[in-house]
Structures are given as structure tokens and as C-alpha cells.
Design an enzyme around this catalytic site. Structure first.
Site, PDB file in Angstrom:
ATOM      1  N   ASP A   1      -5.205   1.046  30.976  1.00  0.00           N
ATOM      2  CA  ASP A   1      -6.571   0.873  30.480  1.00  0.00           C
ATOM      3  C   ASP A   1      -7.254   2.224  30.324  1.00  0.00           C
ATOM      4  O   ASP A   1      -7.153   3.097  31.210  1.00  0.00           O
ATOM      5  CB  ASP A   1      -7.389   0.005  31.441  1.00  0.00           C
ATOM      6  CG  ASP A   1      -7.046  -1.467  31.303  1.00  0.00           C
ATOM      7  OD1 ASP A   1      -6.229  -1.804  30.419  1.00  0.00           O
ATOM      8  OD2 ASP A   1      -7.583  -2.273  32.081  1.00  0.00           O
TER       9      ASP A   1
ATOM     10  N   GLU B   1      -0.665  -1.048  31.782  1.00  0.00           N
ATOM     11  CA  GLU B   1      -1.196  -1.534  33.061  1.00  0.00           C
ATOM     12  C   GLU B   1      -0.746  -2.960  33.373  1.00  0.00           C
ATOM     13  O   GLU B   1      -0.557  -3.312  34.525  1.00  0.00           O
ATOM     14  CB  GLU B   1      -2.725  -1.461  33.048  1.00  0.00           C
ATOM     15  CG  GLU B   1      -3.353  -1.608  34.413  1.00  0.00           C
ATOM     16  CD  GLU B   1      -4.780  -1.090  34.459  1.00  0.00           C
ATOM     17  OE1 GLU B   1      -5.569  -1.632  35.240  1.00  0.00           O
ATOM     18  OE2 GLU B   1      -5.106  -0.143  33.720  1.00  0.00           O
TER      19      GLU B   1
ATOM     20  N   TYR C   1     -12.891  -2.897  24.123  1.00  0.00           N
ATOM     21  CA  TYR C   1     -12.734  -2.639  25.559  1.00  0.00           C
ATOM     22  C   TYR C   1     -13.979  -3.051  26.344  1.00  0.00           C
ATOM     23  O   TYR C   1     -15.093  -2.612  26.045  1.00  0.00           O
ATOM     24  CB  TYR C   1     -12.457  -1.152  25.769  1.00  0.00           C
ATOM     25  CG  TYR C   1     -12.131  -0.769  27.187  1.00  0.00           C
ATOM     26  CD1 TYR C   1     -10.906  -1.101  27.750  1.00  0.00           C
ATOM     27  CD2 TYR C   1     -13.048  -0.060  27.966  1.00  0.00           C
ATOM     28  CE1 TYR C   1     -10.596  -0.738  29.060  1.00  0.00           C
ATOM     29  CE2 TYR C   1     -12.746   0.308  29.267  1.00  0.00           C
ATOM     30  CZ  TYR C   1     -11.523  -0.039  29.803  1.00  0.00           C
ATOM     31  OH  TYR C   1     -11.225   0.317  31.095  1.00  0.00           O
TER      32      TYR C   1
END
Length: 721
Positions: free
Chosen positions: A105, A9, A310
Site C-alpha cells: 500500500d 501487501e 486509495y
């Protein structure tokens, strides 16, 4: 054998993955190796087309052209990132690329980023998915050893696409309808509007609120205080002053009899681990950080420093496969203020229960916890350190023993009236010891203050030494802060009347998702629907009026929360995405119809007495991030002129940024503190200051040079001798 293309990303993530995959040949927009080529998006490269792509008539905004309901939503390349899209597309079409690995992601939006690029490029070869919760080298290697077929994430993509298309259908249609109907720059959205409605309703509650006086009664006995409470209701507040005075007279100089003594050993378990919303809430309460600011800091800790997992998660639990890694994660944070707490946990066996590890409560990602990467606290900025401190302490707390204490409650009777006192004796601090000496504590204070209680016996008589009433006033509900607004968005159940839906919503993400709430709140600020005074959020006149103009069900958390529930079901393959979009089209049609037939009116509260030079209507005073403008109140006229610009120049008196007002040689800097200076004078003064500094530097260098030359001459003379 061909090569594998990896699509990330962001460039920073691409470089990290390239290093692990031994890709070291840098090119324009990608890094290649013998087996892998790693490239990246720059956020989104592809998006849904604007209305004018479907028809030229949508280039101008007219009520009669609404609703806009394309049969099939088109994708377009974003102009600002078109160059990188071309790079990615050419790589996808290369003959030596046999397979693609999606490494964006690991979440709904990340899936959408990749799938739209793939769809727009026409890529048809095999695709696999990298799904990891941290960016450490070990995590990346483990992830590539356990790649998943992309089909496993098809439902997640469908959910993301439905969310994007629903926001387009609802948001663009109602925004154009409101703007055209009321000739004002108004916007509304599927999640944005019910969030604003909660803020407006809270302000209405505060305005309607009438404070009431109440009294509590405290009786002093030997070494502690007893508080009166109503025998029937258990309430300690009295709203009748004469009643309070009567009770005081009844108790004064009397003997109290101890009716009951209850001692209970209690345990308070550690708090749950952080999800994003809880972390944003705490960061706002502790440090005043906005939700968007906290997310930005978290992204740096995750991507750059690689010391947390994350961030965009909605779970506060971990999965069973993470449990064996807990010792390594603890060792990684055994530095600075955390070292001793970690040692205490490591001395004993780590006990993990369902309160922390529960596979059934983790969907896409587990809770936010440290990674196994060693933490260098000195490498973190103050902001990063603050957020990491929250995460590290919470992680240690979760793995610590409970807080244990003995709660003592004394009940006494006086002349038929009931009084009580509470006291607490700490037996073991447990997880609360982690927060000792810090500026905050996660524990909540009891409504009744605990006090140190003497050893008394049942039926013992206590002399009442004095009695007093304490006057208080009922308080209105508090205005939202970002912390409490995030809570309300996460748990909108109390705003929902439907019991079945209320229960269902409590098990979903509420209004928006952890990943989108920060942007929703920022949109409310940037649209001037709300403003912040201190930490409190106030609706503006524009925001209050908008809620009065939009159709009733659009501002209801019930409908929006129901859609979020449907999107969640689509991501799990339990709902039909086509039916969802069909419903969205029907709803957009209804919104436009309701707006067109409404008899409501909008009043500009920023109207000036200056008329537009083009059409003669009054101009509006509009404030923006870049300064102030005068804009024609007739949207179709389009006239606008700049009144002031926010500059980067700092006021010499208060050091705040100054505005530039005026034209040509009359341009001047203005500061809110009252300072004023012509731009030309300011520029000359700065040039003079710069010149003085440069002259000083040259003189210093010349003096140093002369000193060095003199020293060299002396040394040379000594050498010759």
C-alpha cells in the site's frame, strides 16, 4: 537477464498485479511469469520484538524492571504468518532475482510492511517503488512505467519506524507500570489515552452543566414573523423572564417601522472532496457505520471492485495530473441515479479551480474519487453501495456549479426595540440538486429559519398582530459520536493552549492519522474504556479512573499532536529520527517515574463476592467478546474460569445470539429476552428439525422421480404406437 520480484501487501492485490504483468504460473505463495514474480505479505510478516526477547526478566511484569529501553529495537517474524515470510525470503535470496519492486500500500504503514521484510531477509539488491492511487489495470500499467527509486521513500520509512518504536516505548512501559502499580489490567498509549481523555472531559462537562431557561420573542405582522434582538449584542435570547415580559408588553398592538431592507445575492461553493476521516464521519452520521467498518468497506471498493481511489488519504484535493482524467472518471459513474447529473456536467466544459486541484495540498495521495473503471452497481452489497453513493455524489458535487440564492434581511424598529426577519429565494440549486430527494443533505441549517417574505418598502409601517415569548433551555455539550470524535481527533486545536503549536497542528493530521484513527477508537471499545449507547459514546468507570491515574501530559492532545507533527517532519526529511526516539525514551522514563510515585488508587467496579479458590481474594466479573469470565483480582495469581460463552445459536423467540452457562449436563442456553433451554434439549430439537427436513427432501425427490418415470412410460407407449 534475471527477473524482477514484486512484493505486494495482500494476495488479492498480488493476483491483480500478476494478471497485468502476464504472470500466470501459480505456486505456493507467489505467481511467476517470464519477467516478473509476484508475491505478497499477509498484512505484516515482521514486527518489533516483545520485551522478553531482550531479557528473561521481562517475562514477568515488575515495576522495578521498568522502564524497558532497548539500545536497538529488534525485528521478529510473526508466528502466524511465518510460512509466508519463508516463501518471500527464499524468493528474495534467489540468484535469478535482480531487482525488487515494492508494491505494498502506498502509504506510511505499507512502506513499513515492505521495509521490515526486506531488512529481516537481508536483501541488498536494487529496489524500486510502485506508487499508485487505484488498483485498475490502467493504473497498474502506468505505475510500472513510472517506477521510482526506493530511496525517495526512505524518509517515509523512517517516519513509520519512529511511529512504531514510539508506540512500543511509550505504550508498553506505561501499560506495564499501570498494571503493576494498581494490580489491574490497564493499558495506555500515545494516541489512545488523549483520545479517551477528550471523551472523559466531555462527560465531566455534561455532569457539571446546569441548564438555564431563556426566552425569545416573536412578533407576528402581515404574513411573516419578526424576531426581537438586543441592539448592542445582537443576541435574541433573554435570560430574565421579567425582562422578556416587559418587552412583549411594550411591543403588543404597536406599529413596526421598516428601518432597513437588505438583499444580497450569495453563492455557496460545493463541498470539498472526501478524505478518509470526512468519509468516515459522514458514513457514521448517515448510516451509523463505525470508522473501522467504513474503512473495511472502502478497502473492498478499492481492491476488489477497483472503483474508488486509495482510501487512507488525508487530502481533500487532487493534483494537476489527475485533471485530464476527470471526463473518464465521470463517464465511469454515468449509471443509475448519477447518469443525468453526469450528463449535465459533460454538456459544459469542466471547470477545475484551486478549490479542487491544488498540488501544494496533496502529500502522499489525492482525495478519494472514483476511478476510470466502469461501475456495476448491481455487483455491490448494500454497505458498499451506501459508501460508493457518498463518494459518487460528492465527486459530482465538487464539479458542479455553486448553490446561488438571494438572502433578504428586514430590520424593523418598535418603540426603540430592534426586530428582524430573514428570507431566502433560491436562484440556482447548483451542486445541491445532486442531493434532492435523498435522505440527507450536506448543507447546514441556519440558526434562524428562513421564511417567505412579502414585498415591503423601507419606512413602511407594519401592524403587530400578536407577540409571544418562546421558552427554551440551554443544552449541555453533546456526547461524542464516532463522527464527532473523528472531527475532534482531526482538529485537536481547541484543546491546545499553546498558540504557535495550535496553528501548526491545524496544518497536520491531528491525533493519529486517517489510517489509524479507526483502530484507536476500536481499541477504546475493546479495552472497555468506553461503551456505545445508541450512537453516543460514554466513558466507563474503568475509563474515567484510568484518566485519573495516567500522568497529566500523556492525556494532553498537545503533546501527542506535537509528536504527530514531528513524525510528519521526519517523513519530509525535516526532522532527525534519532532525536525523536531519544525524546521518546526520555518521556517513557518520566511516565514510569510519575506512575511509581503517584498516590492515586484504582477501585474495581466489577468486584464480586465470590472468592478465588487459589488465593482467597475476591474475583472480578469480566465481560469479553467471547462471553463472561471470573478473574482473580490479584493479577499475579492468574486464576480465571469461564462463566458463560457467547454461542452462534440463535434464540427461537428473538433470534439474537445466546450465552451458554453452567457445566456438564447442566449447561443451558440463556437469552437476554428471558428465553432459556438446556443445551442437550436444544441439540436434540435441532437434530429432529434437520431430520424432518431431510425426510421431506427425500420424499420430494421420490415424488419427482415417480412423476418423471410415469411421464417417460407414457411417452414410450405413445412412441411404440
Amino acid at each position: 537477464m534475471g527477473r524482477i520480484l514484486v512484493l505486494t501487501e495482500k494476495p488479492s492485490v498480488g493476483r491483480d498485479i500478476a494478471k497485468v504483468l502476464n504472470c500466470n504460473q501459480n505456486a505456493n505463495g507467489y505467481i511467476s511469469g517470464s519477467k516478473y514474480i509476484v508475491t505478497w505479505a499477509l498484512g505484516h510478516l515482521v514486527t518489533l520484538a516483545d520485551p522478553e526477547v531482550y531479557s528473561d526478566r521481562y517475562k514477568s511484569w515488575k515495576l522495578e524492571d521498568l522502564p524497558m529501553l532497548p539500545d536497538r529495537m529488534e525485528l521478529v517474524v510473526i508466528k502466524e504468518t511465518a510460512k509466508q515470510f519463508k516463501v518471500v525470503k527464499e524468493l528474495l535470496k534467489r540468484d535469478d532475482i535482480d531487482e525488487l519492486v515494492i508494491a505494498t500500500d502506498a502509504g506510511r504503514e505499507g512502506e513499513l510492511v515492505a521495509r521490515w521484510i526486506i531488512k529481516k531477509s537481508g536483501f541488498k539488491k536494487p529496489i524500486k517503488r510502485l506508487w499508485i492511487s487505484s488498483q485498475t489495470d490502467k493504473s497498474i500499467r502506468d505505475g510500472f512505467n513510472n517506477l521510482k527509486p526506493s530511496k525517495e521513500y526512505d524518509n517515509l520509512y523512517r517516519s513509520a519506524q519512529c511511529r512504531a518504536e514510539a508506540d512500543w516505548l511509550v505504550g508498553l512501559n506505561i501499560t506495564r507500570a499501570l498494571t503493576c502499580k494498581y494490580n489491574a489490567q490497564l493499558s495506555a498509549g500515545r494516541v489512545q489515552t488523549p483520545t479517551l481523555a477528550m471523551i472523559v472531559e466531555r462527560e465531566n462537562e455534561i455532569n457539571r452543566f446546569v441548564p438555564k431557561d431563556y426566552w425569545t420573542i416573536e412578533a407576528k405582522v402581515n404574513g411573516f414573523y419578526l424576531r426581537w434582538q438586543d441592539k448592542a449584542s445582537g443576541q435574541s435570547r433573554i435570560f430574565d423572564k421579567s425582562k422578556a415580559d416587559t418587552i412583549v408588553a411594550k411591543l403588543n398592538n404597536k406599529m413596526a417601522t421598516v428601518a432597513d431592507i437588505r438583499k444580497e445575492t450569495k453563492k455557496e461553493p460545493p463541498p470539498l472532496a472526501y478524505d478518509l476521516t470526512e468519509l468516515q464521519r459522514d458514513a457514521n452520521k448517515r448510516f451509523g457505520y463505525s470508522a473501522k467498518q467504513t474503512l473495511s468497506i472502502m478497502q473492498r471498493l478499492y481492491e476488489m471492485h477497483k472503483i474508488v481511489t486509495y482510501p487512507r488519504t488525508d487530502s481533500r484535493y487532487i493534483t494537476d495530473d489527475i485533471v485530464p482524467t476527470l471526463p473518464d472518471r465521470l463517464k465511469s459513474i454515468a449509471v443509475g441515479p448519477y447518469a443525468e447529473h453526469v450528463r449535465q456536467i459533460m454538456r459544459n466544459k469542466i471547470v477545475v479551480t484551486k478549490r479542487f486541484a491544488d498540488n501544494s495540498k496533496v502529500t502522499d495521495h489525492h482525495a478519494i474519487i472514483p476511478t476510470e473503471q466502469y461501475v456495476n452497481l448491481g455487483a455491490l452489497s448494500q454497505e458498499e453501495r451506501s459508501i460508493f453513493d457518498l463518494i459518487a455524489k460528492r465527486f459530482i458535487a465538487v464539479l458542479s456549479p455553486p448553490f446561488e440564492y438571494e438572502q433578504t434581511t428586514i430590520k424593523a424598529d418598535v418603540q426603540g426595540e430592534s426586530l428582524y426577519a430573514k428570507g431566502k429565494i433560491v436562484k440556482s440549486k447548483g451542486w445541491k440538486s445532486i442531493y434532492d430527494g435523498s435522505a440527507y443533505d450536506d448543507s447546514e441549517e441556519d440558526e434562524d429559519k428562513d421564511q417567505s417574505l412579502p414585498d415591503v418598502k423601507k419606512n413602511e409601517s407594519l401592524k403587530i398582530l400578536s407577540v409571544r415569548t418562546v421558552n427554551g433551555k440551554t443544552k449541555p455539550p453533546a456526547r461524542y459520536t464516532e463522527a464527532t470524535l473523528l472531527s475532534a481527533m482531526e482538529n485537536p486545536g481547541k484543546f491546545i493552549d499553546n498558540k504557535a503549536l495550535k496553528e501548526a497542528i491545524e496544518n497536520t493530521s491531528g491525533l493519529g492519522t486517517p489510517a489509524t484513527r479507526a483502530d484507536i477508537i476500536e481499541k477504546l471499545f475493546s479495552s472497555f474504556y468506553v461503551e456505545k449507547r445508541g450512537k453516543e459514546i460514554f466513558p466507563t468507570s474503568k475509563g474515567v479512573q484510568l484518566i485519573g491515574l495516567v500522568p497529566q501530559d500523556l492525556k494532553s492532545p498537545e503533546l501527542t499532536a506535537k509528536w504527530e507533527l514531528q513524525l510528519s517532519h521526519i517523513s519530509k526529511g525535516k526532522s532527525n529520527p534519532d532525536l525523536f526516539i531519544k525524546d521518546m525514551k526520555g518521556y517513557a522514563t518520566k511516565l514510569v517515574r510519575d506512575c511509581v510515585t503517584s498516590s492515586a488508587a484504582y477501585t474495581h467496579d466489577n468486584m464480586t463476592r465470590e472468592r478465588c479458590p487459589e488465593c482467597g481474594k475476591y474475583l472480578l466479573d469480566v465481560k469479553g467478546k467471547k462471553g463472561k469470565m471470573l478473574v482473580c483480582s490479584d493479577r499475579e495469581c492468574g486464576f480465571r474460569k469461564s462463566v458463560s460463552l457467547v454461542s452462534n445459536a440463535r434464540c427461537p423467540e428473538c433470534h439474537k445470539k445466546m450465552e451458554i452457562r453452567g457445566e456438564d449436563e447442566k449447561k443451558s442456553f440463556y437469552c437476554a429476552c428471558g428465553y432459556r433451554e438446556r443445551v442437550s434439549d436444544f441439540t436434540e430439537r435441532k437434530k429432529s428439525e434437520v431430520n424432518k427436513k431431510e425426510v421431506s427432501k427425500i420424499l420430494n425427490m421420490q415424488n419427482k422421480s415417480e412423476s418423471i418415470n410415469s411421464a417417460l412410460a407414457d411417452a414410450l407407449a405413445k412412441f411404440k404406437k
